[in-house]
Design a protein around this motif. Structure first.
Motif, PDB file in Angstrom:
ATOM      1  N   ALA A  93       0.827  -1.208   0.000  1.00 16.78           N
ATOM      2  CA  ALA A  93       0.000   0.000   0.000  1.00 16.78           C
ATOM      3  C   ALA A  93       0.859   1.255   0.000  1.00 16.78           C
ATOM      4  CB  ALA A  93      -0.925  -0.016   1.216  1.00 16.78           C
ATOM      5  N   ARG A  94       1.959   1.226   0.751  1.00 20.59           N
ATOM      6  CA  ARG A  94       2.870   2.371   0.749  1.00 20.59           C
ATOM      7  C   ARG A  94       3.473   2.597  -0.630  1.00 20.59           C
ATOM      8  NH1 ARG A  94       8.534   1.263   3.196  1.00 20.59           N
ATOM      9  NH2 ARG A  94       8.431   0.035   1.269  1.00 20.59           N
ATOM     10  N   ASP A  95       3.943   1.516  -1.263  1.00 20.93           N
ATOM     11  CA  ASP A  95       4.548   1.653  -2.587  1.00 20.93           C
ATOM     12  C   ASP A  95       3.546   2.175  -3.608  1.00 20.93           C
ATOM     13  OD1 ASP A  95       6.838   0.670  -1.447  1.00 20.93           O
ATOM     14  OD2 ASP A  95       6.541  -1.390  -2.153  1.00 20.93           O
ATOM     15  N   ALA A  96       2.304   1.682  -3.506  1.00 20.71           N
ATOM     16  CA  ALA A  96       1.284   2.161  -4.443  1.00 20.71           C
ATOM     17  C   ALA A  96       0.977   3.635  -4.221  1.00 20.71           C
ATOM     18  CB  ALA A  96       0.015   1.319  -4.296  1.00 20.71           C
ATOM     19  N   ASP A  97       0.906   4.056  -2.960  1.00 20.72           N
ATOM     20  CA  ASP A  97       0.627   5.454  -2.653  1.00 20.72           C
ATOM     21  C   ASP A  97       1.762   6.347  -3.147  1.00 20.72           C
ATOM     22  OD1 ASP A  97      -0.518   7.747  -1.661  1.00 20.72           O
ATOM     23  OD2 ASP A  97       0.188   7.421   0.386  1.00 20.72           O
ATOM     24  N   VAL A  98       3.007   5.940  -2.880  1.00 22.88           N
ATOM     25  CA  VAL A  98       4.151   6.734  -3.325  1.00 22.88           C
ATOM     26  C   VAL A  98       4.220   6.782  -4.845  1.00 22.88           C
ATOM     27  CG1 VAL A  98       6.666   6.856  -3.309  1.00 22.88           C
ATOM     28  CG2 VAL A  98       5.446   6.314  -1.203  1.00 22.88           C
ATOM     29  N   LYS A  99       3.919   5.662  -5.502  1.00 24.44           N
ATOM     30  CA  LYS A  99       3.938   5.644  -6.963  1.00 24.44           C
ATOM     31  C   LYS A  99       2.880   6.579  -7.545  1.00 24.44           C
ATOM     32  CE  LYS A  99       3.554   2.490 -10.897  1.00 24.44           C
ATOM     33  NZ  LYS A  99       3.335   1.076 -11.321  1.00 24.44           N
ATOM     34  N   GLN A 100       1.680   6.545  -6.935  1.00 24.07           N
ATOM     35  CA  GLN A 100       0.617   7.431  -7.416  1.00 24.07           C
ATOM     36  C   GLN A 100       0.984   8.893  -7.206  1.00 24.07           C
ATOM     37  OE1 GLN A 100      -3.127   6.655  -5.539  1.00 24.07           O
ATOM     38  NE2 GLN A 100      -4.261   8.152  -6.760  1.00 24.07           N
ATOM     39  N   LEU A 101       1.564   9.206  -6.030  1.00 25.33           N
ATOM     40  CA  LEU A 101       1.973  10.572  -5.754  1.00 25.33           C
ATOM     41  C   LEU A 101       3.068  11.019  -6.724  1.00 25.33           C
ATOM     42  CD1 LEU A 101       1.938  13.122  -3.987  1.00 25.33           C
ATOM     43  CD2 LEU A 101       3.573  11.977  -2.453  1.00 25.33           C
ATOM     44  N   THR A 102       4.037  10.146  -6.981  1.00 28.82           N
ATOM     45  CA  THR A 102       5.121  10.493  -7.905  1.00 28.82           C
ATOM     46  C   THR A 102       4.597  10.720  -9.320  1.00 28.82           C
ATOM     47  OG1 THR A 102       6.655   9.174  -6.565  1.00 28.82           O
ATOM     48  CG2 THR A 102       7.342   9.724  -8.795  1.00 28.82           C
ATOM     49  N   GLN A 103       3.671   9.875  -9.745  1.00 24.85           N
ATOM     50  CA  GLN A 103       3.105  10.039 -11.083  1.00 24.85           C
ATOM     51  C   GLN A 103       2.347  11.358 -11.213  1.00 24.85           C
ATOM     52  OE1 GLN A 103       0.601   6.793 -12.239  1.00 24.85           O
ATOM     53  NE2 GLN A 103       0.183   7.622 -14.293  1.00 24.85           N
ATOM     54  N   ARG A 104       1.561  11.688 -10.177  1.00 25.43           N
ATOM     55  CA  ARG A 104       0.812  12.948 -10.219  1.00 25.43           C
ATOM     56  C   ARG A 104       1.749  14.139 -10.229  1.00 25.43           C
ATOM     57  NH1 ARG A 104      -0.651  16.353  -6.362  1.00 25.43           N
ATOM     58  NH2 ARG A 104      -0.083  14.894  -4.692  1.00 25.43           N
ATOM     59  N   GLN A 105       2.805  14.089  -9.418  1.00 24.06           N
ATOM     60  CA  GLN A 105       3.746  15.209  -9.380  1.00 24.06           C
ATOM     61  C   GLN A 105       4.511  15.322 -10.697  1.00 24.06           C
ATOM     62  OE1 GLN A 105       6.199  14.493  -5.959  1.00 24.06           O
ATOM     63  NE2 GLN A 105       4.718  15.409  -4.533  1.00 24.06           N
ATOM     64  N   THR A 106       4.828  14.188 -11.316  1.00 16.65           N
ATOM     65  CA  THR A 106       5.522  14.240 -12.601  1.00 16.65           C
ATOM     66  C   THR A 106       4.658  14.910 -13.664  1.00 16.65           C
ATOM     67  OG1 THR A 106       6.733  12.225 -12.038  1.00 16.65           O
ATOM     68  CG2 THR A 106       6.665  12.847 -14.366  1.00 16.65           C
ATOM     69  N   GLU A 107       3.378  14.563 -13.683  1.00 13.26           N
ATOM     70  CA  GLU A 107       2.475  15.193 -14.644  1.00 13.26           C
ATOM     71  C   GLU A 107       2.343  16.688 -14.392  1.00 13.26           C
ATOM     72  OE1 GLU A 107      -1.122  13.049 -14.247  1.00 13.26           O
ATOM     73  OE2 GLU A 107      -0.381  11.216 -15.246  1.00 13.26           O
ATOM     74  N   GLU A 108       2.277  17.074 -13.095  1.00 14.62           N
ATOM     75  CA  GLU A 108       2.191  18.499 -12.779  1.00 14.62           C
ATOM     76  C   GLU A 108       3.443  19.242 -13.238  1.00 14.62           C
ATOM     77  OE1 GLU A 108       1.529  18.891  -8.643  1.00 14.62           O
ATOM     78  OE2 GLU A 108      -0.579  18.251  -8.708  1.00 14.62           O
ATOM     79  N   MET A 109       4.602  18.660 -13.005  1.00 24.61           N
ATOM     80  CA  MET A 109       5.833  19.328 -13.379  1.00 24.61           C
ATOM     81  C   MET A 109       5.971  19.401 -14.904  1.00 24.61           C
ATOM     82  SD  MET A 109       8.483  20.951 -12.426  1.00 24.61           S
ATOM     83  CE  MET A 109       8.484  20.638 -10.647  1.00 24.61           C
ATOM     84  N   GLU A 110       5.601  18.342 -15.606  1.00 25.90           N
ATOM     85  CA  GLU A 110       5.667  18.395 -17.072  1.00 25.90           C
ATOM     86  C   GLU A 110       4.726  19.454 -17.635  1.00 25.90           C
ATOM     87  OE1 GLU A 110       4.812  14.461 -18.311  1.00 25.90           O
ATOM     88  OE2 GLU A 110       6.831  13.665 -17.868  1.00 25.90           O
ATOM     89  N   GLU A 111       3.517  19.542 -17.048  1.00 27.56           N
ATOM     90  CA  GLU A 111       2.573  20.559 -17.503  1.00 27.56           C
ATOM     91  C   GLU A 111       3.100  21.960 -17.248  1.00 27.56           C
ATOM     92  OE1 GLU A 111      -0.857  22.136 -19.192  1.00 27.56           O
ATOM     93  OE2 GLU A 111      -0.072  20.070 -19.192  1.00 27.56           O
ATOM     94  N   ALA A 112       3.723  22.177 -16.076  1.00 33.51           N
ATOM     95  CA  ALA A 112       4.267  23.493 -15.768  1.00 33.51           C
ATOM     96  C   ALA A 112       5.426  23.850 -16.688  1.00 33.51           C
ATOM     97  CB  ALA A 112       4.714  23.534 -14.304  1.00 33.51           C
TER      98      ALA A 112
END
Length: 561
Positions: free
Chosen positions: A170-189
């Motif tokens: 569950a921790r790995d899935a949460d961290v992976k989801q958070l990392t993916q969301r942050q990557t998309e935000e940074m690419e968009e910015a």
């Protein structure tokens, strides 16, 4: 001269014994003999000293009796005087702390010192110490795993491990989801840079994302720590209740769990290249050992996927946990830099995949090792720096010992971590086939295809491992045959055979040396070769064992016709 040893009150002084006797030709001319004598003297009166003095100074033989008599009288008088003076000083110090004796604090201080010494050296007067919780838990666990409750105990531990794996997933899935969301935000910015966003906004976004990552890591770390503490307390309470009842309570985790479905993981182990030998070491008093050579990666050794409570490795780990027949494994860590070397990822994953209810977590043990090793490492680095400075000042080879900037009082060396050949140990109860893990530090040079001699620090580190295993009841040990965990392109077949022959010969000598020093006998030695060896290369490695060791082979007798 007077010497005092406080604590045991063993004191002595040295007095000069003087003896005069006339010459053989003129009675008015005397020889004067002066000999230092230790007071209090021997009970024999110094007869040995008389013989040595007569031989050294050529004293006539007819003076032997007189010399013995006078020396014995001198020793008796000086010893009585010495004891009288010492006792007077002790009594004076005992009455009021005066007299210059070796006792301080008067009668009360003397009584406290004597009481402390009796408690330290006489068991009858020692303070009765309560048994620690760790000792009680160890006794409970050892008794239960050697009883019919063994299977239920192991299944309970498997249940705890399943909870930890679920929380980790569950921790790995949460961290992976958070990392993916942050990557998309940074690419968009970044795509909208100088359009709708500025560099300041992107920097602020990076800071916010870093804080979110740190917060998520702290949150999950706290949850996993809380789960580990709760499981440990629950496990100990259930073991205590099961021991009192001598049967698993129906509602406890010690109750039998349904057997999980067995997968098809056995084919992987069956396909391994493996060979076992029985060898004899020693010329007169022969010792029998089992040597096993197997093609296995470090990931396979610590693989816990599909592990069930009744699997052989886990069962053996539990049965021998509190015994004199421990199992050990050697893993390699990269040297260099000030940071402590990190164990292989497979070991870290396996140690974190299941709770350890008997020893501290692996991360905590590694932190403790780094703290305790910091001071010895700094002393060693300082000694090397001083030696290199001295060699440079004396015209030695430049750069000897790693170089010394500013020789002749230059700048101190940069802080360095453990060096090649250093070994540190961690303890485990949640690993298959390993209670003790020896972490052998080895640099990148030894990992390359360069030649290695028997005096290489890595080989000497292997000697420390075998000695430590013998001194700490480790009777089964697994070590990397090539001092490598993986195969690379530059490792030719000839290089592999040469490295294996060197390790085998050195291991043989170290085993003989460890056996001669006492301790536990290493019964089983597993030699791990990297997976992926070609069958001819593995056959060459297998052929090395009869060449290096004395193999036990049956005697074939043909019947008479």
């Amino acid at each position: 001269m007077q010497t005092k040893m406080t604590g045991e009150v063993v004191e002595h002084t040295t007095k000069t014994f003087k003896f005069s006797y006339p010459t053989c030709t003129n009675e008015d001319v005397f020889f004067h003999l002066e000999v230092p004598v230790q007071i209090p003297g021997a009970r024999s009166g110094g007869r040995e000293l008389v013989q040595r003095a007569m031989a050294m100074f050529h004293v006539p033989v007819y003076l032997e009796d007189e010399l013995n008599e006078k020396l014995a009288q001198f020793i008796a008088e000086e010893s009585k005087k010495f004891h009288d003076e010492r006792d007077a000083q002790l009594l004076a110090a005992l009455r009021g702390g005066e007299g210059g004796g070796n006792l301080e604090g008067g009668a009360e201080g003397a009584v406290k010192r004597w009481e402390r010494r009796f408690k330290e050296h006489v068991r009858e007067y020692a303070e009765q110490k309560d048994t620690s919780d760790e000792e009680v838990f160890a006794a409970m666990y050892h008794k239960l795993v050697h009883s019919p409750a063994l299977e239920t105990v192991l299944r309970a531990e498997a249940g705890y491990a399943a909870e930890v794996r679920a929380a980790t997933a569950a921790r790995d899935a949460d961290v992976k989801q958070l990392t993916q969301r942050q990557t998309e935000e940074m690419e968009e910015a970044l795509r909208n840079l100088n359009v709708t966003t500025t560099e300041e906004q992107i920097n602020a976004l990076a800071v916010r994302q870093f804080e979110e990552q740190a917060l998520a890591a702290a949150r999950w770390g706290s949850q996993l720590d809380a789960l580990a503490h709760a499981q440990r307390a629950q496990h100990r309470a259930q073991l205590a209740r099961a021991l009192r009842q001598q049967a698993p309570p129906p509602s406890s985790p010690l109750s039998p769990l349904p057997a999980p479905a067995r997968g098809g993981g056995g084919s992987k182990a069956a396909a391994d290249m493996e060979e076992s030998f029985t060898i004899h070491l020693g010329s007169q008093l022969k010792q029998t050992h089992n040597i096993r050579i197997v093609a296995m990666d470090v990931e396979d050794m610590f693989d816990t996927s599909g592990d069930s409570s009744w699997d052989g490795p886990r069962l053996q780990t539990a049965l021998a946990l509190y015994s004199g027949e421990l199992s050990g494994a050697v893993v390699l860590c990269a040297a260099g830099g000030a940071a402590p070397p990190s164990p292989p990822a497979a070991l870290l994953h396996a140690a974190r995949a299941a709770p350890d209810h008997h020893f501290p977590p692996l991360d905590e043990q590694l932190r403790t090792v780094a703290e305790r090793a910091a001071e010895p490492i700094e002393k060693r680095n300082a000694a090397r720096h001083e030696r290199s400075v001295a060699e440079a000042a004396g015209g030695g080879a430049p750069g000897a010992g790693g170089g010394a900037p500013g020789a002749g009082g230059g700048a101190p060396r940069a802080r360095r971590g453990p060096a090649t050949g250093d070994v540190f140990v961690t303890r485990h109860s949640n690993l298959p086939d390993a209670h003790v893990v020896f972490h052998l530090v080895i640099n990148d040079d030894a990992r390359e295809s360069g030649e290695m001699t028997s005096r290489h620090p890595a080989i000497l580190g292997l000697r420390s491992v075998l000695q430590g295993a013998s001194n700490n009841d480790v009777t089964s040990l697994a070590l990397p045959l090539l001092l490598r965990h993986e195969l690379t392109e530059e490792m030719t077949a000839a290089w592999i055979v040469r490295r294996a022959e060197l390790v085998l010969k050195c291991a043989k000598g170290f085993m003989l040396e460890a056996a001669g020093g006492g301790g536990a006998q290493l019964r089983t030695l597993t030699l791990r070769a990297p997976r992926g060896l070609a069958p001819p290369v593995f056959a060459a490695l297998r052929a090395l064992l009869p060449a290096v060791f004395r193999i036990s082979t049956p005697l074939k007798i043909k019947p008479r016709e």
